[in-house]
Write an enzyme that holds these catalytic residues in place. Structure first.
Site, PDB file in Angstrom:
ATOM      1  N   SER A 113      10.265  12.952 -21.355  1.00  0.00           N
ATOM      2  CA  SER A 113      11.213  13.907 -21.934  1.00  0.00           C
ATOM      3  C   SER A 113      10.992  15.339 -21.447  1.00  0.00           C
ATOM      4  O   SER A 113       9.914  15.692 -20.969  1.00  0.00           O
ATOM      5  CB  SER A 113      11.094  13.890 -23.458  1.00  0.00           C
ATOM      6  OG  SER A 113      11.196  12.583 -23.954  1.00  0.00           O
ATOM      7  N   GLN A 114      12.023  16.138 -21.639  1.00  0.00           N
ATOM      8  CA  GLN A 114      11.959  17.565 -21.315  1.00  0.00           C
ATOM      9  C   GLN A 114      10.937  18.244 -22.242  1.00  0.00           C
ATOM     10  O   GLN A 114      10.979  18.052 -23.465  1.00  0.00           O
ATOM     11  CB  GLN A 114      13.344  18.173 -21.542  1.00  0.00           C
ATOM     12  CG  GLN A 114      13.420  19.645 -21.239  1.00  0.00           C
ATOM     13  CD  GLN A 114      14.715  20.256 -21.736  1.00  0.00           C
ATOM     14  OE1 GLN A 114      15.523  19.586 -22.385  1.00  0.00           O
ATOM     15  NE2 GLN A 114      14.900  21.516 -21.445  1.00  0.00           N
TER      16      GLN A 114
END
Ligand code: SAH
Length: 262
Positions: free
Chosen positions: A110-111
Protein backbone atom coordinates in the site's frame (compact mmCIF):
# COMPACT_ATOMS: atom_id res chain seq x y z
CA UNK A 1 -15.92 17.27 -15.53
CA UNK A 2 -13.12 15.12 -16.90
CA UNK A 3 -10.61 17.41 -15.27
CA UNK A 4 -12.41 17.03 -11.95
CA UNK A 5 -12.45 13.27 -12.24
CA UNK A 6 -8.72 13.42 -12.96
CA UNK A 7 -8.09 15.54 -9.89
CA UNK A 8 -10.09 13.12 -7.77
CA UNK A 9 -8.12 10.22 -9.14
CA UNK A 10 -4.87 11.91 -8.17
CA UNK A 11 -5.99 12.49 -4.61
CA UNK A 12 -7.22 8.93 -4.15
CA UNK A 13 -5.00 6.14 -2.95
CA UNK A 14 -4.60 3.54 -5.65
CA UNK A 15 -4.03 0.03 -4.44
CA UNK A 16 -4.29 -2.46 -7.26
CA UNK A 17 -5.16 -5.96 -6.26
CA UNK A 18 -6.58 -8.65 -8.49
CA UNK A 19 -7.48 -12.05 -7.22
CA UNK A 20 -9.01 -15.38 -7.95
CA UNK A 21 -9.21 -18.37 -5.65
CA UNK A 22 -10.53 -21.73 -4.40
CA UNK A 23 -12.88 -22.47 -1.47
CA UNK A 24 -12.11 -22.00 2.15
CA UNK A 25 -8.92 -23.37 3.60
CA UNK A 26 -7.18 -21.88 6.60
CA UNK A 27 -3.70 -22.68 7.63
CA UNK A 28 -1.61 -20.86 10.18
CA UNK A 29 1.93 -20.16 9.04
CA UNK A 30 4.01 -21.11 12.05
CA UNK A 31 7.41 -22.14 10.71
CA UNK A 32 7.98 -20.46 7.37
CA UNK A 33 9.99 -22.35 4.74
CA UNK A 34 13.39 -21.00 3.65
CA UNK A 35 13.52 -18.12 1.20
CA UNK A 36 13.38 -19.04 -2.48
CA UNK A 37 12.27 -16.37 -4.93
CA UNK A 38 11.11 -14.01 -2.22
CA UNK A 39 11.33 -10.30 -1.68
CA UNK A 40 14.06 -10.90 0.88
CA UNK A 41 16.52 -11.00 -1.98
CA UNK A 42 16.11 -7.24 -2.13
CA UNK A 43 17.50 -7.05 1.39
CA UNK A 44 21.22 -7.15 0.80
CA UNK A 45 22.62 -3.63 0.89
CA UNK A 46 25.82 -1.95 2.02
CA UNK A 47 25.94 0.32 5.11
CA UNK A 48 26.08 3.31 2.73
CA UNK A 49 22.95 2.14 0.92
CA UNK A 50 21.21 1.55 4.25
CA UNK A 51 22.05 5.11 5.33
CA UNK A 52 20.60 6.41 2.06
CA UNK A 53 17.40 4.37 2.56
CA UNK A 54 17.09 5.79 6.08
CA UNK A 55 17.47 9.34 4.75
CA UNK A 56 14.82 8.66 2.10
CA UNK A 57 12.49 7.19 4.73
CA UNK A 58 12.84 10.28 6.96
CA UNK A 59 11.99 12.51 3.95
CA UNK A 60 8.95 10.36 3.14
CA UNK A 61 7.71 10.67 6.73
CA UNK A 62 8.21 14.46 6.62
CA UNK A 63 5.82 14.44 3.65
CA UNK A 64 3.33 12.28 5.54
CA UNK A 65 3.45 14.70 8.48
CA UNK A 66 2.85 17.62 6.08
CA UNK A 67 -0.17 15.71 4.76
CA UNK A 68 -1.71 15.79 8.25
CA UNK A 69 -0.57 12.73 10.22
CA UNK A 70 0.12 13.72 13.85
CA UNK A 71 0.08 10.59 16.07
CA UNK A 72 3.65 10.30 17.44
CA UNK A 73 3.48 6.48 17.65
CA UNK A 74 2.45 6.24 14.00
CA UNK A 75 5.15 8.69 12.91
CA UNK A 76 7.80 6.76 14.84
CA UNK A 77 6.65 3.44 13.35
CA UNK A 78 6.75 4.87 9.81
CA UNK A 79 10.26 6.18 10.52
CA UNK A 80 11.35 2.77 11.77
CA UNK A 81 9.94 0.09 9.45
CA UNK A 82 12.37 -0.52 6.55
CA UNK A 83 9.92 -0.44 3.61
CA UNK A 84 12.79 -1.31 1.26
CA UNK A 85 12.81 -4.80 2.76
CA UNK A 86 9.17 -5.28 1.75
CA UNK A 87 9.42 -4.40 -1.96
CA UNK A 88 10.65 -6.42 -4.93
CA UNK A 89 14.32 -5.81 -5.85
CA UNK A 90 13.32 -4.12 -9.11
CA UNK A 91 11.40 -1.45 -7.14
CA UNK A 92 14.09 -0.73 -4.55
CA UNK A 93 14.66 2.76 -5.96
CA UNK A 94 10.95 3.52 -5.38
CA UNK A 95 10.75 1.98 -1.90
CA UNK A 96 10.28 5.43 -0.31
CA UNK A 97 8.11 7.01 -2.99
CA UNK A 98 4.63 7.76 -1.64
CA UNK A 99 2.75 5.29 -3.81
CA UNK A 100 1.72 1.65 -3.98
CA UNK A 101 4.08 -0.85 -5.67
CA UNK A 102 3.56 -4.33 -7.16
CA UNK A 103 4.63 -7.25 -4.95
CA UNK A 104 3.78 -10.09 -7.35
CA UNK A 105 0.69 -12.31 -7.59
CA UNK A 106 -1.22 -9.30 -8.93
CA UNK A 107 -1.03 -7.57 -5.51
CA UNK A 108 0.53 -4.39 -4.14
CA UNK A 109 2.18 -2.95 -1.05
CA UNK A 110 0.00 0.00 0.00
CA UNK A 111 0.81 3.68 -0.35
CA UNK A 112 2.70 4.83 2.80
CA UNK A 113 0.37 7.80 3.43
CA UNK A 114 -2.68 5.50 3.42
CA UNK A 115 -0.90 3.08 5.78
CA UNK A 116 -0.26 5.99 8.16
CA UNK A 117 -3.83 7.37 7.81
CA UNK A 118 -5.48 4.01 8.52
CA UNK A 119 -3.12 3.23 11.41
CA UNK A 120 -3.73 6.64 13.00
CA UNK A 121 -7.51 6.19 12.70
CA UNK A 122 -7.25 3.01 14.79
CA UNK A 123 -6.14 5.16 17.76
CA UNK A 124 -3.92 2.35 19.08
CA UNK A 125 -2.55 1.72 22.55
CA UNK A 126 0.62 -0.28 23.26
CA UNK A 127 -1.31 -3.09 24.95
CA UNK A 128 -3.70 -3.60 21.98
CA UNK A 129 -4.29 -6.81 20.04
CA UNK A 130 -4.90 -6.00 16.38
CA UNK A 131 -6.25 -8.01 13.44
CA UNK A 132 -5.27 -7.15 9.87
CA UNK A 133 -7.05 -8.59 6.83
CA UNK A 134 -4.84 -8.60 3.70
CA UNK A 135 -1.23 -9.23 4.78
CA UNK A 136 0.27 -8.66 1.31
CA UNK A 137 3.97 -7.88 1.85
CA UNK A 138 3.61 -7.67 5.63
CA UNK A 139 4.52 -3.95 5.67
CA UNK A 140 1.31 -2.73 7.33
CA UNK A 141 1.60 -5.57 9.85
CA UNK A 142 5.14 -4.42 10.71
CA UNK A 143 3.94 -0.83 11.22
CA UNK A 144 1.25 -2.13 13.59
CA UNK A 145 3.78 -4.39 15.33
CA UNK A 146 5.96 -1.36 16.13
CA UNK A 147 3.03 0.17 18.02
CA UNK A 148 1.08 -2.65 19.67
CA UNK A 149 1.75 -5.82 21.61
CA UNK A 150 0.27 -8.40 19.26
CA UNK A 151 -0.75 -8.44 15.59
CA UNK A 152 -2.69 -11.17 13.78
CA UNK A 153 -2.87 -10.96 10.01
CA UNK A 154 -4.73 -13.02 7.40
CA UNK A 155 -3.79 -13.38 3.71
CA UNK A 156 -5.77 -15.26 1.07
CA UNK A 157 -2.83 -16.01 -1.27
CA UNK A 158 -0.66 -18.77 0.19
CA UNK A 159 2.62 -17.68 -1.40
CA UNK A 160 2.24 -14.12 -0.07
CA UNK A 161 1.28 -15.38 3.40
CA UNK A 162 4.39 -17.56 3.53
CA UNK A 163 6.72 -14.87 2.25
CA UNK A 164 5.33 -12.25 4.64
CA UNK A 165 5.66 -14.61 7.63
CA UNK A 166 9.24 -15.36 6.63
CA UNK A 167 10.12 -11.70 6.09
CA UNK A 168 8.55 -10.51 9.36
CA UNK A 169 10.37 -13.24 11.23
CA UNK A 170 13.70 -12.37 9.59
CA UNK A 171 13.21 -8.70 10.52
CA UNK A 172 12.53 -9.62 14.15
CA UNK A 173 8.77 -8.94 14.23
CA UNK A 174 8.00 -11.85 16.54
CA UNK A 175 4.72 -10.31 17.70
CA UNK A 176 3.01 -10.94 14.34
CA UNK A 177 1.18 -14.16 13.45
CA UNK A 178 0.23 -14.80 9.83
CA UNK A 179 -2.56 -17.08 8.69
CA UNK A 180 -3.36 -18.24 5.16
CA UNK A 181 -7.13 -18.09 4.71
CA UNK A 182 -10.18 -15.98 3.91
CA UNK A 183 -10.10 -12.93 6.15
CA UNK A 184 -13.85 -12.39 5.65
CA UNK A 185 -14.22 -14.67 8.67
CA UNK A 186 -11.62 -12.82 10.76
CA UNK A 187 -9.61 -14.97 13.18
CA UNK A 188 -12.13 -16.25 15.70
CA UNK A 189 -9.58 -18.06 17.84
CA UNK A 190 -7.88 -14.80 18.88
CA UNK A 191 -10.99 -12.58 19.09
CA UNK A 192 -12.03 -10.13 20.40
CA UNK A 193 -9.66 -7.54 18.94
CA UNK A 194 -9.01 -3.98 20.12
CA UNK A 195 -8.69 -2.91 16.48
CA UNK A 196 -9.25 -4.41 13.01
CA UNK A 197 -7.76 -3.04 9.79
CA UNK A 198 -8.90 -4.30 6.39
CA UNK A 199 -6.59 -3.55 3.45
CA UNK A 200 -8.70 -5.03 0.62
CA UNK A 201 -12.21 -3.78 -0.18
CA UNK A 202 -15.37 -5.85 0.37
CA UNK A 203 -18.74 -4.60 -0.96
CA UNK A 204 -20.21 -4.88 2.54
CA UNK A 205 -18.79 -4.98 6.06
CA UNK A 206 -18.22 -8.67 6.91
CA UNK A 207 -20.45 -9.48 9.94
CA UNK A 208 -17.79 -11.80 11.44
CA UNK A 209 -15.41 -8.82 11.67
CA UNK A 210 -18.00 -6.72 13.51
CA UNK A 211 -18.57 -9.62 15.88
CA UNK A 212 -14.83 -9.91 16.60
CA UNK A 213 -14.48 -6.26 17.70
CA UNK A 214 -14.13 -5.84 21.47
CA UNK A 215 -16.39 -3.33 23.21
CA UNK A 216 -14.88 0.12 22.53
CA UNK A 217 -12.81 -1.25 19.61
CA UNK A 218 -12.34 0.32 16.17
CA UNK A 219 -12.23 -1.00 12.64
CA UNK A 220 -10.95 0.77 9.51
CA UNK A 221 -12.26 -0.73 6.29
CA UNK A 222 -12.72 0.39 2.67
CA UNK A 223 -16.22 -0.57 1.50
CA UNK A 224 -17.61 -0.35 -2.01
CA UNK A 225 -18.09 -2.02 -5.35
CA UNK A 226 -15.11 -3.89 -6.82
CA UNK A 227 -13.35 -1.82 -9.45
CA UNK A 228 -14.95 1.44 -8.27
CA UNK A 229 -14.30 4.02 -5.60
CA UNK A 230 -14.79 2.89 -2.04
CA UNK A 231 -15.50 4.79 1.10
CA UNK A 232 -12.96 4.34 3.89
CA UNK A 233 -15.03 3.75 7.02
CA UNK A 234 -14.06 4.05 10.66
CA UNK A 235 -16.42 1.82 12.64
CA UNK A 236 -16.53 2.02 16.44
CA UNK A 237 -18.23 -0.51 18.68
CA UNK A 238 -20.05 0.60 21.82
CA UNK A 239 -21.76 -2.44 23.32
CA UNK A 240 -24.01 -3.69 20.56
CA UNK A 241 -24.08 -0.31 18.81
CA UNK A 242 -21.77 0.54 15.92
CA UNK A 243 -21.05 4.09 14.76
CA UNK A 244 -19.51 4.78 11.35
CA UNK A 245 -17.52 7.79 10.18
CA UNK A 246 -16.25 8.31 6.64
CA UNK A 247 -12.54 8.99 6.24
CA UNK A 248 -12.94 9.75 2.53
CA UNK A 249 -12.80 8.07 -0.85
CA UNK A 250 -10.20 5.47 -1.73
CA UNK A 251 -9.52 2.78 -4.31
CA UNK A 252 -8.45 -0.57 -2.95
CA UNK A 253 -8.30 -3.90 -4.69
CA UNK A 254 -11.31 -6.08 -3.94
CA UNK A 255 -11.53 -8.43 -1.00
CA UNK A 256 -11.74 -11.81 -2.71
CA UNK A 257 -13.34 -14.94 -1.32
CA UNK A 258 -11.46 -17.86 -2.84
CA UNK A 259 -8.38 -19.09 -1.01
CA UNK A 260 -5.51 -19.71 -3.45
CA UNK A 261 -1.96 -20.96 -3.22
CA UNK A 262 -0.43 -18.52 -5.72
N1 SAH B 1 -1.46 -4.66 3.73
C1 SAH B 1 -0.64 -5.07 2.59
C2 SAH B 1 -1.19 -4.62 1.25
C3 SAH B 1 -2.60 -5.00 1.02
S1 SAH B 1 -2.90 -5.55 -0.58
C4 SAH B 1 0.80 -4.56 2.74
O1 SAH B 1 1.10 -3.83 3.67
O2 SAH B 1 1.63 -4.93 1.90
C5 SAH B 1 -4.36 -6.47 -0.17
C6 SAH B 1 -4.09 -7.89 0.19
O3 SAH B 1 -5.35 -8.46 0.56
C7 SAH B 1 -3.59 -8.75 -0.98
O4 SAH B 1 -2.40 -9.38 -0.64
C8 SAH B 1 -4.72 -9.76 -1.21
O5 SAH B 1 -4.27 -11.03 -1.63
C9 SAH B 1 -5.36 -9.81 0.16
N2 SAH B 1 -6.74 -10.28 0.22
C10 SAH B 1 -7.75 -10.09 -0.66
N3 SAH B 1 -8.88 -10.69 -0.23
C11 SAH B 1 -8.58 -11.27 0.97
C12 SAH B 1 -9.32 -12.04 1.93
N4 SAH B 1 -10.60 -12.37 1.72
N5 SAH B 1 -8.68 -12.46 3.04
C13 SAH B 1 -7.38 -12.16 3.26
N6 SAH B 1 -6.62 -11.45 2.40
C14 SAH B 1 -7.22 -11.00 1.27
Amino acid sequence: MQHRAGMLLITYALLFIACQATPEAREEITSPPPATETLLEGNTSTPEEEAEFTAQRMRLVEGIISAGITDPAVIKAMQTVPRHKFVLPEYLDQAYANHALPIGYGQTISQPYIVALMTEALDLEASDKVLEIGTGSGYQAAVLAEIVEQVYTVEIIGALAEQAAERLNALGYHNVEVMHGDGYFGWEEHAPFDAIIVTAAPDHVPPPLLAQLADGARMVIPVGPPGGYQELWLIERHGDEFTTTSLGGVIFVPLTREVREK
